[in-house]
Structures are given as structure tokens and as C-alpha cells.
Design an enzyme around this catalytic site. Structure first.
Site, short mmCIF file in Angstrom:
data_model
loop_
_atom_site.label_atom_id
_atom_site.label_comp_id
_atom_site.label_asym_id
_atom_site.label_seq_id
_atom_site.Cartn_x
_atom_site.Cartn_y
_atom_site.Cartn_z
N GLY A 170 0.85 -1.19 0.00
CA GLY A 170 0.00 0.00 0.00
C GLY A 170 0.88 1.23 0.00
N LYS A 171 0.28 2.38 -0.16
CA LYS A 171 1.02 3.64 -0.08
C LYS A 171 0.02 4.76 0.12
CE LYS A 171 5.45 4.74 -0.40
NZ LYS A 171 6.57 3.92 0.07
N GLY A 172 0.46 5.83 0.77
CA GLY A 172 -0.43 6.96 1.00
C GLY A 172 0.30 8.27 0.93
N ASP A 199 7.44 8.12 5.33
CA ASP A 199 8.01 8.15 3.99
C ASP A 199 8.55 9.57 3.79
OD1 ASP A 199 8.04 8.14 0.90
OD2 ASP A 199 7.47 6.09 1.35
#
Length: 404
Positions: free
Chosen positions: A95-97, A136
Site C-alpha cells: 500500500g502507499k499513501g 516516507d
């Protein structure tokens, strides 16, 4: 980045003779969360969380605060995270946000408000067994601590396993800060062993002497006396010295001055940032941003090995050219997986209410990295593929096996 990732998946799918259905499954994200965050100051910012694939375990991936965050970027990074966790064989998905914002424009209270509103909005969709975000670009342990606190207030979960990359006092793991750089050192060491070059004198250059790049240099300097750092740059520029640089001196200078641009040594050459790709070295470590090597400068590369510590630092055309030229590219899904491996170890510690020693964390990190490099190298040799495509092939096979 999204086009490059998807093209490589299609290429690998062709090599594996996958059905169109399986290929589309790998290309598609399970869920996209797109929403706005409005701060008390009246400003509104676009926010995202893409949950790509959870066949092998909970979604896993960072949250970035940056003006250029977009759905395409987040989707690409979520896709790569699914492949990365599978390539190093940890039981997590991808996943990533992110939020499209320059966090430097915010006061500390506004930054906390942004972090809390992001976690609050996604509280039904994340958690220890659903989706485990991490820091991140432009996010850190303090921001993650705020998110964990908000998540706990909304859900009542007190395991601290809902996020990783936390501060030590709030359930973070020893060894996490240096994990990506350390993982890169382990990956290069193992590749050199497989190439029977472990005892050779190796020269290397670091493009992106920031958090990851500096840890790579410091750990390499401590443990590998036959590796010599001869060039380093950050966003301001850098330095080249044929007789060798001290990573510790560079790191100390950056701590005091913030930038490498004004760093001076007798007989050294001042570098503009982009010029480092021309360095005549054995290994070029790319530890900054994506698309650093493109068709415009790919002919300048002198190194025989490139270590992708950044995400997607080599674009598609440059990758094809360099691979045909015989340059060994240790791909991002392997080279920079140290961070997600130690995030996984942090999650395990939280789930078991334990805190391991740094030595134990580093030993487990090394085990995962060495096993992953060995498997990809063997697959590459057996199928006459570049290391990157071998890593992708192994990852895809594992994801599809888990799906079945």
C-alpha cells in the site's frame, strides 16, 4: 513511475506465461481512498491511500507529505510495495499513501492536525491486521506517533501495531533508522560474494547523501575496508576525490552545515549533483529520488553495478540500455527493502509486546536480505534474466501462489 512499473509487470507476466486475468490482477489495486483534508486554517489538501494487494498479508507502505503527491504516484509505489514485500518474502502486501502538501508551509500544530485528520479519516481501513502505514518522504516518527495516538483514540486499539516507524518510546524498533542503508550494504556485499568479488577493492559513489545514503556510507566504512567512497552528492552538489572520502567526515559536515556543496578537501573536485552518474567507479549507489538516470544521461554511466536505494531511480529506456550493456542493476524492490523488513520486525515486536535488541534486529534483517538476493540471483542465472526481472518474477509467483 506507474507506466514503468506496469510495463515491467507485463514483461514479467509474459516471461511467466501468465493469463490475461492474472496479469490484470497484478496491475489492479484492490482499493483507492481519495479524500480531502481541510485544516482549521481553511486550506484544503488532496489525500490518498492506495491498497494494492493483500494476498500475502496486511497492506504495508509509507505515507508521504509532498506537493507533487498524486494518485498515479501513490498507485505506482503501492504496486512496488506489493512486489517488494513478496520479493523479500515477508508476509505483507503493498500500500502507499500521501497528502499533496508542502509540510514546510505548516506550523507544528497544523502539521499535527494534518497527521491526525489523515489517520482519523482512514481509521476504518487501516490497523494491525488490515493496513500498516509507515513514514516516507517528509514524514517521521513524530508524525507517525500522532497518527497512532489518533488511531487509538478512535478505535481503542492499544497494540501500537497499527503503524511502524514509531519513536522508540512509543513502540518503535531499534535499528529502524539505519535499516534501508544497512540493507543496501548487505545486498551489495552478497552480490559481490556471488560474483566472486568479495575480496576485491571496490570504489563507489553515493548520489543522495541524505538519511539513507549516509547510513549506507557509514556502515560500509565500518564493515568493509576494501570498499572506498570516492564521490558523494546531495541536492546542493558534492565532491569527488580519487584517493577516497570519509563517510563519517561527510556526515559530520552535513550535520553542522546542512549541505555538501561547500565541503572542501585538497585535490578534490567539486561536483554538480547530476555529474556523479559520470563517476568512474565500480558501484553507483542511487539513494535520492526517482528518474535520476534517463535516456538523457544513461550513456554517461561508468559503473558496472548500480544499487537502487531510491524508488525508481532509473527510467525504463535507461534500464533497458544499461542492462543490455551488461551493467548489473540491484533493483529497488531488493536493494532498498531493508526499511520494510525492519518495519515488519517492528510489527512482530508490537504484536508480541516485545522489544528486541538492535543486534537481533540486524541479524534478522541480514537473514532476509541475503536470502532474497540469493534467490533472485539464482533465478536470474537459471532463466538468463537481469536481476530486476528475476526479482519481479519471484515476487509475482509468490503473490499468485498466495492468491490461490
Amino acid at each position: 513511475m506507474l507506466d514503468s512499473a506496469q510495463k515491467l509487470i507485463r514483461q514479467t507476466a509474459k516471461h511467466l506465461e501468465l493469463s490475461e486475468s492474472d496479469t490484470n490482477y497484478l496491475l489492479s489495486a484492490n482499493k483507492e481512498h481519495i479524500f480531502d483534508i481541510t485544516l482549521d486554517n481553511g486550506s484544503t489538501h488532496k489525500a490518498f491511500r492506495v491498497q494494492h494487494n493483500n494476498a500475502r498479508g496486511p497492506y504495508k507502505g509509507g505515507i508521504r507529505f509532498h506537493p507533487e503527491v498524486s494518485l498515479d504516484e501513490v498507485t505506482a509505489l503501492a504496486t512496488l510495495m506489493s512486489l517488494k514485500t513478496a520479493a523479500v518474502d515477508i508476509p505483507l502486501g503493498g500500500g502507499k499513501g500521501g497528502v499533496s502538501i508542502d509540510p514546510r508551509s505548516l506550523q507544528p500544530k497544523e502539521l499535527e492536525e494534518l497527521a491526525r485528520k489523515y489517520a482519523n479519516h482512514l481509521s476504518d481501513h487501516i490497523g494491525p491486521d488490515k493496513d500498516i502505514p509507515a513514514p516516507d518522504v517528509n514524514t517521521n516518527a513524530e508524525i507517525i506517533d500522532w497518527m497512532v495516538d489518533e488511531f487509538e483514540q478512535v478505535t481503542g486499539d492499544t497494540s501500537q501495531a497499527s503503524f511502524t516507524g514509531k519513536s522508540l518510546e512509543n513502540g518503535g524498533s531499534l535499528g529502524r533508522e539505519a535499516a534501508t542503508g544497512r540493507g543496501g550494504v548487505i545486498a551489495l556485499k552478497e552480490l559481490l560474494r556471488l560474483q566472486n568479488m568479495q575480496d576485491d577493492k571496490i570504489t563507489y559513489a553515493i548520489q543522495g547523501f541524505g538519511n539513507v545514503g549516509s547510513f549506507f556510507g557509514l556502515i560500509a566504512e565500518t564493515h568493509h575496508k576494501n570498499w572506498e567512497l570516492v564521490a558523494a552528492t546531495d541536492s546542493s552538489g558534492g565532491i569527488h576525490l580519487e584517493s577516497g572520502l570519509s563517510a563519517k567526515d561527510l556526515d559530520d559536515y552535513k550535520d553542522k552545515q546542512g549541505k555538501l556543496k561547500a565541503y572542501e578537501l585538497p585535490n578534490a573536485t567539486v561536483l554538480d549533483g547530476p555529474d556523479i552518474v559520470k563517476a568512474q567507479v565500480d558501484v553507483l549507489v542511487l539513494a535520492a529520488l526517482g528518474d535520476v538516470i534517463t535516456e538523457e544521461n544513461m550513456h554517461d554511466v561508468q559503473a558496472s553495478i548500480i544499487l537502487e536505494l531510491a524508488n525508481g531511480p532509473i527510467n525504463e529506456k535507461a534500464y533497458e540500455y544499461l542492462s543490455k550493456k551488461g551493467v548489473i542493476i540491484v533493483p529497488d524492490i531488493l536493494a532498498n527493502a531493508g526499511g520494510v523488513i525492519v518495519s515488519y520486525l517492528e510489527w512482530l515486536q508490537n504484536k508480541a509486546s516485545e522489544q528486541w535488541t538492535e543486534e537481533k534486529v540486524n541479524e534478522k534483517l541480514e537473514d532476509y536480505m541475503v536470502t532474497a538476493i540469493d534467490a533472485a540471483y539464482e533465478y536470474a542465472q537459471d532463466h538468463d534474466l537481469p536481476l530486476k526481472e528475476a526479482g519481479f518474477a519471484l515476487a509475482i509467483k509468490r503473490i499468485l501462489q498466495a492468491r490461490k
